[in-house]
Scaffold this active site. Structure first.
Site, PDB file in Angstrom:
ATOM      1  CB  SER A 175      38.173  18.575  33.780  1.00  0.00           C
ATOM      2  OG  SER A 175      37.552  17.939  32.699  1.00  0.00           O
TER       3      SER A 175
HETATM    4  N1  SAH Z   1      38.102  19.234  27.967  1.00  0.00           N
HETATM    5  C1  SAH Z   1      37.071  20.177  28.328  1.00  0.00           C
HETATM    6  C2  SAH Z   1      36.000  19.632  29.236  1.00  0.00           C
HETATM    7  C3  SAH Z   1      35.237  18.595  28.633  1.00  0.00           C
HETATM    8  S1  SAH Z   1      33.583  18.368  29.125  1.00  0.00           S
HETATM    9  C4  SAH Z   1      37.660  21.421  28.926  1.00  0.00           C
HETATM   10  O1  SAH Z   1      38.880  21.486  29.158  1.00  0.00           O
HETATM   11  O2  SAH Z   1      36.900  22.343  29.184  1.00  0.00           O
HETATM   12  C5  SAH Z   1      33.237  17.155  27.892  1.00  0.00           C
HETATM   13  C6  SAH Z   1      33.027  17.735  26.520  1.00  0.00           C
HETATM   14  O3  SAH Z   1      32.911  16.626  25.628  1.00  0.00           O
HETATM   15  C7  SAH Z   1      31.724  18.513  26.408  1.00  0.00           C
HETATM   16  O4  SAH Z   1      31.983  19.772  25.870  1.00  0.00           O
HETATM   17  C8  SAH Z   1      30.889  17.654  25.453  1.00  0.00           C
HETATM   18  O5  SAH Z   1      30.031  18.418  24.629  1.00  0.00           O
HETATM   19  C9  SAH Z   1      31.958  16.956  24.647  1.00  0.00           C
HETATM   20  N2  SAH Z   1      31.518  15.733  23.988  1.00  0.00           N
HETATM   21  C10 SAH Z   1      30.629  14.789  24.438  1.00  0.00           C
HETATM   22  N3  SAH Z   1      30.509  13.796  23.555  1.00  0.00           N
HETATM   23  C11 SAH Z   1      31.327  14.100  22.512  1.00  0.00           C
HETATM   24  C12 SAH Z   1      31.635  13.461  21.279  1.00  0.00           C
HETATM   25  N4  SAH Z   1      31.067  12.308  20.929  1.00  0.00           N
HETATM   26  N5  SAH Z   1      32.532  14.043  20.464  1.00  0.00           N
HETATM   27  C13 SAH Z   1      33.132  15.229  20.790  1.00  0.00           C
HETATM   28  N6  SAH Z   1      32.855  15.883  21.933  1.00  0.00           N
HETATM   29  C14 SAH Z   1      31.989  15.328  22.791  1.00  0.00           C
END
Ligand code: SAH
Length: 268
Positions: free
Chosen positions: A118
């Site tokens: 993000s």
């Molecule tokens: N917080 C992260 C960025 C998140 S991007 C950082 O600091 O880098 C969103 C993330 O959520 C992705 O890696 C994606 O694979 C994950 N994601 C999507 N759906 C999900 C779910 N149902 N459970 C856990 N993770 C999930």
């Protein structure tokens, strides 16, 4: 070793090469040893901190963006402790090597598997909304690179983070180990269902956009706790929501900002 010293042009006020040449043999020997040890130590130290200037600039950009969006946030400045954590965590350690030089630009960046780390401003705003304390136990859904978890780990007692893509989770775990974060526990699973074993949580942060607020996460939030979650679909505006679970377990929901997150996936 001491011979080499004569060929190095050290800054004049400290040494002149003629001054070094006139020192006794032992003096030159020990000075040479000292300088070579110092220079071999100082190279990695300088290297480790080469991004600190850019990190400081990033902080100033976040502060300016917060002032500009104060109407949404209800504040013109974030908690100094949150900003301190943003200044401490080395974002370049959380992005792919080729993108490291862009790590302190206030933008999301790709981290592989179609996912993104993000934008720093959003990380700071979401962290601020959680109002955590050093005693807090926090759940994060969507570990991704691990950056958001690392920011939280600077501020709270323990962070539990769930990632659905195995490879991203594994990479994040390796990063946490390498960077010596001891208060982050990572799990590969669908975060929609939370982490019952460690519930209830003082705060929950979801970093992928959900179509609705997952009921298991509401259940795992402590009375008095706060949850931050982007809700909406991929092609429509998503809203960042702040959810408060009151002492009597009643829920209040406040819309904070329009945002754009990758979707929360999974079979739920
Ligand atoms: N917080 C992260 C960025 C998140 S991007 C950082 O600091 O880098 C969103 C993330 O959520 C992705 O890696 C994606 O694979 C994950 N994601 C999507 N759906 C999900 C779910 N149902 N459970 C856990 N993770 C999930």
């Amino acid at each position: 070793m001491y011979r080499d010293l004569n060929q190095i042009d050290y800054p004049r006020p400290l040494f002149s090469s003629s001054g070094i040449a006139s020192l006794s043999y032992w003096c030159r020997f020990w000075l040479g040893l000292y300088l070579s040890v110092i220079s071999s130590l100082s190279v990695p130290l300088l290297h480790a901190d080469e991004y600190s200037g850019l990190r400081q600039q990033m902080i100033e950009v976040i502060e300016a963006d917060v002032r500009e969006t104060s109407r949404y946030l209800g504040t013109a400045a974030l908690d100094p402790l949150v900003m301190k954590a943003m200044g401490n965590v080395k974002r370049h350690e959380f992005v792919p090597g080729a993108l490291q030089r862009f790590a302190y630009v206030n933008r999301p960046l790709p981290i592989g598997h179609g996912q993104t780390i993000s934008q720093p401003y959003i990380v700071a705003v979401m962290t601020n909304l959680l109002q955590v304390t050093p005693q807090s136990k926090v759940l994060e859904i969507g570990t991704g690179s691990g950056y958001q978890a690392a920011i939280l780990a600077e501020l709270v007692d323990s962070v539990y983070t769930i990632e659905i893509i195995e490879e991203l989770a594994t990479q994040a775990m390796q990063r946490f180990k390498r960077l010596d974060y001891k208060n982050i526990e990572t799990k590969i699973a669908d975060g929609y269902y939370g982490w019952e074993k460690h519930a209830p949580f003082d705060a929950i942060i979801v970093t992928a956009a959900a179509s609705h607020i997952p009921p298991p996460l509401i259940k795992q939030l402590k009375p008095g706790g706060r949850m931050v979650i982007p809700v909406g679909s991929r092609f429509m505006t998503q809203e960042l929501l702040l959810i408060n679970k009151m002492a009597n377990e009643k829920i209040t929901i406040r819309q904070i900002l329009p945002v754009a997150f990758v979707p929360l996936t999974g079979e739920h």
